[in-house]
Scaffold this motif. Sequence first.
Motif, PDB file in Angstrom:
ATOM      1  N   GLU A 377       0.819  -1.285   0.098  1.00  0.00           N
ATOM      2  CA  GLU A 377       0.308   0.151  -0.413  1.00  0.00           C
ATOM      3  C   GLU A 377       0.847   0.777  -0.258  1.00  0.00           C
ATOM      4  O   GLU A 377       0.759   2.700  -0.596  1.00  0.00           O
ATOM      5  N   LEU A 379       3.575   1.509  -0.991  1.00  0.00           N
ATOM      6  CA  LEU A 379       4.603   1.843  -2.196  1.00  0.00           C
ATOM      7  C   LEU A 379       3.531   2.643  -3.417  1.00  0.00           C
ATOM      8  O   LEU A 379       4.510   3.326  -4.059  1.00  0.00           O
ATOM      9  N   LEU A 380       2.093   1.932  -3.696  1.00  0.00           N
ATOM     10  CA  LEU A 380       1.640   1.611  -4.555  1.00  0.00           C
ATOM     11  C   LEU A 380       0.900   3.278  -4.758  1.00  0.00           C
ATOM     12  O   LEU A 380       0.177   4.284  -5.284  1.00  0.00           O
ATOM     13  N   ALA A 381       1.317   4.249  -3.224  1.00  0.00           N
ATOM     14  CA  ALA A 381       0.715   5.147  -3.246  1.00  0.00           C
ATOM     15  C   ALA A 381       1.743   6.297  -2.980  1.00  0.00           C
ATOM     16  O   ALA A 381       0.760   8.018  -3.405  1.00  0.00           O
ATOM     17  N   VAL A 384       4.652   4.533  -8.361  1.00  0.00           N
ATOM     18  CA  VAL A 384       4.678   3.438  -8.501  1.00  0.00           C
ATOM     19  C   VAL A 384       3.799   2.936  -9.092  1.00  0.00           C
ATOM     20  O   VAL A 384       2.164   2.533  -8.145  1.00  0.00           O
ATOM     21  N   SER A 385       3.403   2.701 -10.773  1.00  0.00           N
ATOM     22  CA  SER A 385       2.590   2.174 -10.516  1.00  0.00           C
ATOM     23  C   SER A 385       1.742   0.615  -9.914  1.00  0.00           C
ATOM     24  O   SER A 385       2.998  -0.134 -10.283  1.00  0.00           O
ATOM     25  N   ARG A 386       0.883   0.003 -10.335  1.00  0.00           N
ATOM     26  CA  ARG A 386       0.503  -1.210  -9.999  1.00  0.00           C
ATOM     27  C   ARG A 386       1.114  -2.334 -10.895  1.00  0.00           C
ATOM     28  O   ARG A 386       1.815  -3.356 -10.595  1.00  0.00           O
ATOM     29  N   ARG A 388       3.962  -2.152 -12.081  1.00  0.00           N
ATOM     30  CA  ARG A 388       5.506  -1.555 -11.849  1.00  0.00           C
ATOM     31  C   ARG A 388       5.709  -2.788 -10.895  1.00  0.00           C
ATOM     32  O   ARG A 388       7.281  -3.056 -10.838  1.00  0.00           O
ATOM     33  N   ARG A 527      -5.258  -4.716 -12.012  1.00  0.00           N
ATOM     34  CA  ARG A 527      -4.546  -3.854 -12.321  1.00  0.00           C
ATOM     35  C   ARG A 527      -6.165  -3.270 -11.813  1.00  0.00           C
ATOM     36  O   ARG A 527      -6.303  -1.776 -11.371  1.00  0.00           O
ATOM     37  N   ARG A 528      -7.385  -4.279 -12.151  1.00  0.00           N
ATOM     38  CA  ARG A 528      -8.502  -3.775 -12.004  1.00  0.00           C
ATOM     39  C   ARG A 528      -8.837  -3.809 -10.184  1.00  0.00           C
ATOM     40  O   ARG A 528      -9.707  -3.273  -9.737  1.00  0.00           O
ATOM     41  N   ARG A 529      -8.244  -4.526  -9.367  1.00  0.00           N
ATOM     42  CA  ARG A 529      -8.843  -5.494  -8.140  1.00  0.00           C
ATOM     43  C   ARG A 529      -8.703  -3.872  -7.338  1.00  0.00           C
ATOM     44  O   ARG A 529      -7.687  -3.158  -6.920  1.00  0.00           O
ATOM     45  N   SER A 530      -9.522  -3.998  -5.870  1.00  0.00           N
ATOM     46  CA  SER A 530      -8.896  -3.006  -4.579  1.00  0.00           C
ATOM     47  C   SER A 530      -7.276  -3.430  -3.974  1.00  0.00           C
ATOM     48  O   SER A 530      -6.916  -5.012  -3.863  1.00  0.00           O
ATOM     49  N   VAL A 531      -7.022  -3.035  -3.551  1.00  0.00           N
ATOM     50  CA  VAL A 531      -4.977  -2.777  -2.923  1.00  0.00           C
ATOM     51  C   VAL A 531      -5.283  -2.421  -1.516  1.00  0.00           C
ATOM     52  O   VAL A 531      -6.023  -0.710  -1.946  1.00  0.00           O
ATOM     53  N   PRO A 532      -5.145  -2.495  -0.110  1.00  0.00           N
ATOM     54  CA  PRO A 532      -4.751  -4.230  -0.401  1.00  0.00           C
ATOM     55  C   PRO A 532      -6.229  -4.692  -0.007  1.00  0.00           C
ATOM     56  O   PRO A 532      -6.717  -4.233   0.758  1.00  0.00           O
TER      57      PRO A 532
END
Lengths: 534, 297
Positions: A377, A379-381, A384-386, A388, A527-532
């Motif tokens: 979480e 990192l993705l904030a 950085v794209s998902r 990558r 790419r489509r789903r919720s994280v985390p």
Amino acid sequence: MTAFTGTGSLARLIVRRDRVLLPIWMLFLAVLPLSLASGTATLYKTDAERQGYIDDLGSSPLLLLFYGTKPTDPNLGALIFWRSATGMVIMALIGVLFVIRHTRVEEEAGRRELLGATVVGRHAAVAAALVTMAGASLIVGVLVALGMMSQDTPAAGAFAMGLAWAAAGILFGAIGAVTAQLSEGAGAARGIGIAALGVAFGLRGAGDVTTGLSWLTWVSPLGWIYNVHAYAGDHWWVFGVIAVATAAVTVLALRLSARRDVGAGLLPPRLGPASAAPSLSSPLALAWRLHRGSLYGWLVGLGVVGGLLFGGVAKTSADLLADNEELTQIMQRIGGRSGAADVFLAGTLGLGAIAVAAYGISAALRMRTEEAALRSEALLATGVSRLRWAASHLVFAFLGPTVVMLVTGLAAGLFYGATTGDIGREVPRVLGGALVQLPAIWVLAALTVAVFGLTPRRAPAIGWAALSVCVVLGQIGAALQLSQALLDVSPFTHIPRVPGGPVTVVPLLVLTVIAIVLVVAGLAGFRRRSVPVT
Amino acid sequence: MENSISVAGLVKRFGQTTALDGLDLTVAQGEVHGFLGPNGAGKTTTIRILLGLQRADGGTVRLLDGDPWHDAVSLHRRLAYVPGDVTLWPNLSGGEVIDLLGRLRGGLNPARRNELLERFDLDPRKKGRAYSKGNRQKVGLIAALASDVELLLLDEPTSGLDPLMEEVFRQVIAEEKGRGRTVLLSSHILSEVEALCDRVSIIRQGRTVETGTLTQLRHLTRTFISAELSTPPNGLASLPGVHDLHVEANQVRLQVDSAQLDTVLRQLTSHGVRSLVSQPPTLEELFLRHYETEPAK
Ligand SMILES: Nc1ncnc2c1ncn2[C@@H]1O[C@H](COP(=O)(O)OP(=O)(O)O)[C@@H](O)[C@H]1O
Ligand SMILES: [Mg+2]
């Protein structure tokens, strides 16, 4: 005795948690000497034949390094105790890893603290791990002894051998318990434990290979176990030494564990750098930090040690059959031009590939671990794209196994070539045998990626279940006479038998395409789903 | 661009649970906005949608004039996020994590980084596993605060910090505000929000129940007054907005709706005030009122 309160229930917890892994390695080790014995017994019937065989193998210092000094008596039992000595090293390794897994790993994960707050004595955690390891080792020992007795070897020797195997697990389990007290991190504890085993192995090996230095084998705990010399003297008194040492090491481990705080180590935790190296500035650089330990481990474990063993034993297994006309002919028929050695190499490389697939799956599952621990979480904030982020881990899930198989093939090829005297011919053949396995390995890693992307919580279960299915189908599927359609479910079924057999390209391409499709599906889902998803 | 964040009618469901049920939130550029709500109210879910980590099931979301889901990566370079529970890699030092996160956001100010390390009293050389909860939180905060970004999204950032460090945090946020940064500060600690925020949105069960400046919200609260008068008072009980009135000879204790404070004070002074104690309204009261009147489902 209140310090031990709860040992029983913790031991049951360990058995429950390891209910799959524990029986697998126990059974694998227990049948190893038996299968070796039954094979050898049919080929070498007299003492003279066996003595010749022992002298043959014993002329190679490398084999002495693994097997120990040649037995003084050429009976079947002594030959098998000697030839299967590597099994005792594996027992010792499992002892170290098992005890660390159920002590320090638990502590590092914070689960120990949870239990510590319940009615559990100070010594219970260490004691439970040791008791479970000792129980499992003794069961393996008894099975080994019974297996050897079934081959008409003397009962005394069989039990000396079984006990030696068990002692390896118990003694090194206790050593693992000590190393688990030293550092805060399980990784460092494992490193120290394996290094201790390595030193013991090295001292013993040096003593066994070098004339005049045989006293070195008495400096090494592993040396004591080899020096039991089952069926060739049955040195029972050595077990006295081992028992005293085990007791002393166990007491040390309990003392150390009682002296320190939960979660702390005796060695001061090592400090890291105050600021990051300039290179640590991409997801890939981070992934390298996270994956490099296991990559090194697999490279050394399978690539080098495994590769050398595969290559080294291929020659002996071929030699084993050289005297037997009929078998050689059969082998040549299945195995092509080079016969037995090729069959052996293709088979062991296939086994190695299963292990490497486990590495690929675990590297892919690293994404899931990172997500569940909420580290992805953060990192993705950032910028950085998902994709990558995922790609940084996929590099290791796919290229990692590739490199390990490459090194395995090279090591096995070089070593086998050295024993046959034709490196130029063997290296490309054996390397090819290692590399054809890759598409099957990729399919399993890719399946894990797909599940991670689409339904992340199931990723570990499905990834490991898929591997288990492949193991079952590959190893005992034929024996169970399962239908070909069922066997075809495992990607490994479609891998050509190389070296020896023809290389069929189509299945390799199809498997590679399947792997690509699975990865693409997984990434699209991710790419489509919720994280985390926790 | 006026608003850094504008959210309207936001809906998010997790299976049966409706985490967000028509939430509204507007954060103007340059303001420190308090995002208040009890545990499970939907603060973290809202922030994750703002980060494009989760997709909304309904409503509109704009972040820095972009769509958080589609423009995630470019928007992320302009903001910094501190999760409520900062987790670190066990084998990376705190300093490495700060630098890594900063670089991935597009760079951080080294002087500011070192200053923050000092003020938060953090040893950056320890490995991730060696930090306590509070120190992990500091790592996340320093990584965010040392980045040169327009918007800070802070999800209960002070959980685990000791009072001394909370004070440092308040000073630092006040400085950030001075630099013109926009801050969304989710919290369930009222005093923190009162001390820092220009405007506050209070949410409950996925819905915004109050929003406004502290002054506006204070109007919704009551002031407690205790006074000693020269003569026994009369006519207080009939004044609008007076509650819990107790009169004992010249002693008066009462609560008054902040909107009616002026009228009540005039009445009191007409009786000659000898001593007066007044307690200002706190958000605490407002908070409690909201959560008491609508019992949790
Ligand atoms: N991934 C999820 N799956 C199911 N329910 C969730 C998930 N995330 C949050 N929730 C639920 O949504 C509600 C809001 O949660 P959250 O946003 O974490 O609240 P807060 O941050 O205000 O404490 C809670 O009822 C929580 O249980
Ligand atoms: Mg939250």
